[in-house]
Design a protein around this motif. Sequence first.
Motif, short mmCIF file in Angstrom:
data_model
loop_
_atom_site.label_atom_id
_atom_site.label_comp_id
_atom_site.label_asym_id
_atom_site.label_seq_id
_atom_site.Cartn_x
_atom_site.Cartn_y
_atom_site.Cartn_z
N LEU A 39 72.86 30.36 -14.79
CA LEU A 39 71.81 30.12 -14.04
C LEU A 39 72.02 30.78 -12.61
O LEU A 39 71.03 30.93 -11.95
CB LEU A 39 71.90 28.62 -13.92
CG LEU A 39 70.64 27.98 -12.96
CD1 LEU A 39 69.37 28.45 -13.86
CD2 LEU A 39 70.68 26.77 -12.95
N GLY A 261 64.05 24.24 -18.85
CA GLY A 261 64.26 25.17 -17.51
C GLY A 261 62.88 25.28 -16.81
O GLY A 261 63.11 25.13 -15.32
N ASP A 264 62.17 21.80 -15.05
CA ASP A 264 63.09 21.45 -13.84
C ASP A 264 63.02 22.42 -12.70
O ASP A 264 62.93 21.85 -11.66
CB ASP A 264 64.56 21.66 -14.47
CG ASP A 264 64.98 20.66 -15.32
OD1 ASP A 264 64.28 19.78 -15.46
OD2 ASP A 264 65.94 20.76 -16.05
N GLU A 265 62.51 23.56 -12.89
CA GLU A 265 62.24 24.60 -11.89
C GLU A 265 61.08 24.38 -11.11
O GLU A 265 60.88 24.45 -10.01
CB GLU A 265 62.48 26.16 -12.39
CG GLU A 265 62.44 26.97 -10.93
CD GLU A 265 63.10 28.29 -11.19
OE1 GLU A 265 63.41 29.04 -10.32
OE2 GLU A 265 63.55 28.73 -12.52
N GLU A 268 61.55 21.57 -8.54
CA GLU A 268 62.10 22.13 -7.42
C GLU A 268 61.03 22.91 -6.56
O GLU A 268 61.06 22.96 -5.49
CB GLU A 268 63.25 22.82 -7.84
CG GLU A 268 64.64 22.32 -8.36
CD GLU A 268 65.12 21.21 -7.18
OE1 GLU A 268 65.39 22.00 -5.82
OE2 GLU A 268 65.33 20.23 -7.36
N PHE A 269 60.13 23.46 -7.34
CA PHE A 269 59.40 24.54 -6.40
C PHE A 269 58.39 23.74 -5.92
O PHE A 269 57.76 23.58 -4.70
CB PHE A 269 58.58 25.51 -7.40
CG PHE A 269 58.00 26.68 -6.93
CD1 PHE A 269 58.82 27.57 -6.21
CD2 PHE A 269 56.64 26.65 -6.40
CE1 PHE A 269 58.08 28.67 -5.41
CE2 PHE A 269 56.09 27.68 -5.72
CZ PHE A 269 56.71 28.71 -5.41
N SER A 351 55.95 26.42 -19.03
CA SER A 351 56.32 27.56 -18.48
C SER A 351 54.98 28.20 -17.73
O SER A 351 54.90 28.64 -16.39
CB SER A 351 56.84 28.70 -19.13
OG SER A 351 55.95 29.07 -20.38
N HIS A 367 60.26 35.03 -6.24
CA HIS A 367 60.73 33.81 -7.01
C HIS A 367 61.13 33.99 -8.32
O HIS A 367 61.86 33.12 -9.11
CB HIS A 367 59.63 32.60 -7.00
CG HIS A 367 59.09 32.17 -5.59
ND1 HIS A 367 60.18 31.97 -4.63
CD2 HIS A 367 58.07 32.47 -5.11
CE1 HIS A 367 59.69 31.86 -3.52
NE2 HIS A 367 58.36 32.06 -3.64
N LEU A 369 59.45 33.27 -11.09
CA LEU A 369 59.02 32.22 -11.76
C LEU A 369 58.45 32.61 -13.20
O LEU A 369 58.28 31.96 -14.26
CB LEU A 369 58.05 31.14 -11.24
CG LEU A 369 58.97 30.50 -9.91
CD1 LEU A 369 58.09 29.37 -9.44
CD2 LEU A 369 60.27 29.91 -10.37
N HIS A 372 59.73 32.32 -17.04
CA HIS A 372 59.87 31.39 -17.95
C HIS A 372 58.68 31.52 -18.96
O HIS A 372 58.91 31.45 -20.23
CB HIS A 372 59.74 30.12 -17.19
CG HIS A 372 60.91 29.74 -16.41
ND1 HIS A 372 61.98 29.16 -16.87
CD2 HIS A 372 60.85 29.67 -15.09
CE1 HIS A 372 62.90 29.06 -15.85
NE2 HIS A 372 62.10 29.27 -14.64
#
Length: 408
Positions: A39, A261, A264-265, A268-269, A351, A367, A369, A372
């Motif tokens: 990670l 994943g 969870d991200e 946070e974002f 995602s 980022h 992102l 995903h």
Amino acid sequence: MNNHASINADLWRPPEAAQVIFSDEQAISAASAVAALALTDAATRDRDRIYPLEALSLFSRSGLGSISVPRAFGGGGLSYRTVAEVFRIISAADPSLGQIPQNHFGLIQFIRDEGSPEQQKTLFKAVVEGQRLGNGGPEKNTRHTREVHARLRQHADGLRLTGEKFYSTGALFAHIVVTTAINDEGVAVMAFVPRLAAGLEIIDDWSAIGQRTTASGTVRLQEVAVDAARVIPLPATDRPSLRGPVSQLIQAAIDAGIARGAFDEAGEFIRHHSRPWVDAGVERNADDPHLQADVGRVYVELTAAEALLRRAAKTLDDIDPASLNAETAARASIAVAEAKVLTTEVALKASEKLLEWGGSRATLSEHGLDRHWRNARTHTLHDPVRWKYHAIGNYYLNGIFPVRHAWI
């Protein structure tokens, strides 16, 4: 970026002291350690297409590669539920890393089901020692994924294998490359070939939008010498087997990991980098009631998918291999298909929602992102969910057992 040149011969030397894991708790701990390592730079490696070699090495050294090898052959003999959880944990951090040993475990099941006692002894010994099995996968220019043009022919000096494969996940990182071919009798067989065998070439030409560091590209075989003792005939398609359900369980676990994943991200974002919509009347995006409800909906779908994954694994664990028949094999396939449907859908949804929830700044390349969704979209194309729905409906409505192959 092609980093094939960075891979040296050390990668194909088995770990000097690969452990053997005998408990579920130890396996989960080892998977968590591999995931934590992966990670740390997952976004960077995806962006620059850098292989997760350090994490893959840790995977092998820690003994995760032999957790499904029966204890009679020196392996951990752990449950399918633990295998699925290991893949889910690692794939939540980096699904490319999760996919690299995917076929390794499918091949372990194939050896369990189809190998002779001597083949099991020899091949499982290699796996327990830390060797990785890679897939010389389906061929690129065939009518469908099960059509095989590669040939294994008998010559005066022994068996020789010639053909070209694609979708060869794990082959570049393997100690043993395993591929299908048709022999002189017209029988489809699986040949186990040392990675460094003369005439075996792996071309790093995988160019998909996602799963960018699996190296799932081309394998070329030109008159490669094959040990007859390492050739296993493929079973008849109507013979009961757990190979398909086990393979699909791992696929579903990877998709569940992608979903977790991404979710969870996303949290946070949303909390630390996004801003609320102008009409929300809140200071933080995380306090937007509409967004909260949307996150709640996806969370329910995610936990449902994870629950079905665990239930499918338990279905496999509850089957006595000695009494496997068409009915129990079908029940296993359907249970896994049900999980695969939800893990596919929630991987794609979580995602995609991650980007929606984060707003336009979530699309900034800094980022990473988007990886995903790209990973979810790429990995879930292995087998179409529409055929899972068909198999499930036909089973419950008409009592029709699904077909037998590695994708059901």
